[in-house]
Design a protein around this motif. Structure first.
Motif, mmCIF file in Angstrom:
data_model
loop_
_atom_site.group_PDB
_atom_site.id
_atom_site.type_symbol
_atom_site.label_atom_id
_atom_site.label_comp_id
_atom_site.label_asym_id
_atom_site.label_seq_id
_atom_site.Cartn_x
_atom_site.Cartn_y
_atom_site.Cartn_z
ATOM 1 N N ALA A 36 0.118 -11.438 -11.190
ATOM 2 C CA ALA A 36 -0.445 -11.650 -9.856
ATOM 3 C C ALA A 36 -1.384 -12.860 -9.866
ATOM 4 N N ASP A 41 -0.081 -13.895 -6.151
ATOM 5 C CA ASP A 41 0.505 -12.855 -5.297
ATOM 6 C C ASP A 41 -0.242 -11.556 -5.577
ATOM 7 N N TRP A 42 -1.328 -11.339 -4.832
ATOM 8 C CA TRP A 42 -2.186 -10.182 -5.057
ATOM 9 C C TRP A 42 -1.927 -9.079 -4.034
ATOM 10 N N GLN A 43 -0.690 -8.966 -3.564
ATOM 11 C CA GLN A 43 -0.383 -7.914 -2.596
ATOM 12 C C GLN A 43 -0.797 -6.565 -3.187
ATOM 13 N N TRP A 44 -1.360 -5.711 -2.362
ATOM 14 C CA TRP A 44 -1.933 -4.448 -2.830
ATOM 15 C C TRP A 44 -0.933 -3.556 -3.552
ATOM 16 N N ILE A 45 0.349 -3.637 -3.213
ATOM 17 C CA ILE A 45 1.321 -2.765 -3.901
ATOM 18 C C ILE A 45 1.403 -3.067 -5.395
ATOM 19 N N HIS A 46 0.924 -4.261 -5.786
ATOM 20 C CA HIS A 46 0.946 -4.659 -7.193
ATOM 21 C C HIS A 46 -0.393 -4.430 -7.895
ATOM 22 N N THR A 60 0.993 1.531 -8.460
ATOM 23 C CA THR A 60 1.404 0.149 -8.223
ATOM 24 C C THR A 60 2.836 -0.086 -8.684
ATOM 25 N N HIS A 63 5.857 -6.737 -9.713
ATOM 26 C CA HIS A 63 6.570 -7.744 -8.933
ATOM 27 C C HIS A 63 8.015 -7.821 -9.431
#
Length: 155
Positions: A36, A41-46, A60, A63
């Motif tokens: 991330a 790409d720090w989208q919360w799902i990750h 989590t 990616h």
């Protein structure tokens, strides 16, 4: 190390053959977080385990591109080239991520040679299927076809 492919003639001859399977490789939250950071790409799902659990994801999810980026590492355990000038990554076809990878999951790659064709410069373009399975799960993490061009040793 797995199979050593000696020269482009042998590479061409492997069409229809399974090249082998890598060892299991554990995906950690630390690796997901590092990916991330590198990709921004720090989208919360990750990267947010609490929110991912609260949203019903069970935690989590790695990616998809992290899984994809590990294919060279995993495939290096399956095969290597000898007696060639160079092998060049030419691209990917039909990339799919059928199942999520969670921290603690272990993945491994199986490679199968699908086709080979001659290219300019005396090289061979190979299409290799990579399937990344998740230990204990039916659906794979990733399925793709990689394209690589292997050139002969210089005369």
């Amino acid at each position: 190390m797995g199979r050593t492919i000696r020269g482009i003639a042998e590479f061409r001859s492997l069409v229809g053959s399974e090249l082998g399977t890598s060892e299991w490789f554990e995906i950690t939250q630390e690796r997901i977080d590092a990916f991330a950071d590198v990709t921004e790409d720090w989208q919360w799902i990750h990267v947010d385990p609490e929110r991912a659990r609260a949203e019903g994801l069970g935690g989590t999810v790695a990616h998809g591109f992290l899984t994809l980026s590990l294919m060279p590492r995993l495939s290096a355990q399956v095969f290597e080239f000898a007696e060639v000038g160079r092998a060049v990554n030419y691209g990917l076809d039909k990339v799919r991520f059928p199942a999520p990878v969670h921290p603690g999951d272990r993945i491994r790659l199986t490679a199968t040679m699908l086709e080979a064709s001659d290219v300019d410069g005396g090289g061979v373009l190979g299409r290799v299927s990579y399937v990344v399975e998740i230990e204990g799960r039916e659906r794979p993490a990733a399925v793709t076809q990689t394209l690589m061009v292997v050139y002969p040793e210089p005369a």
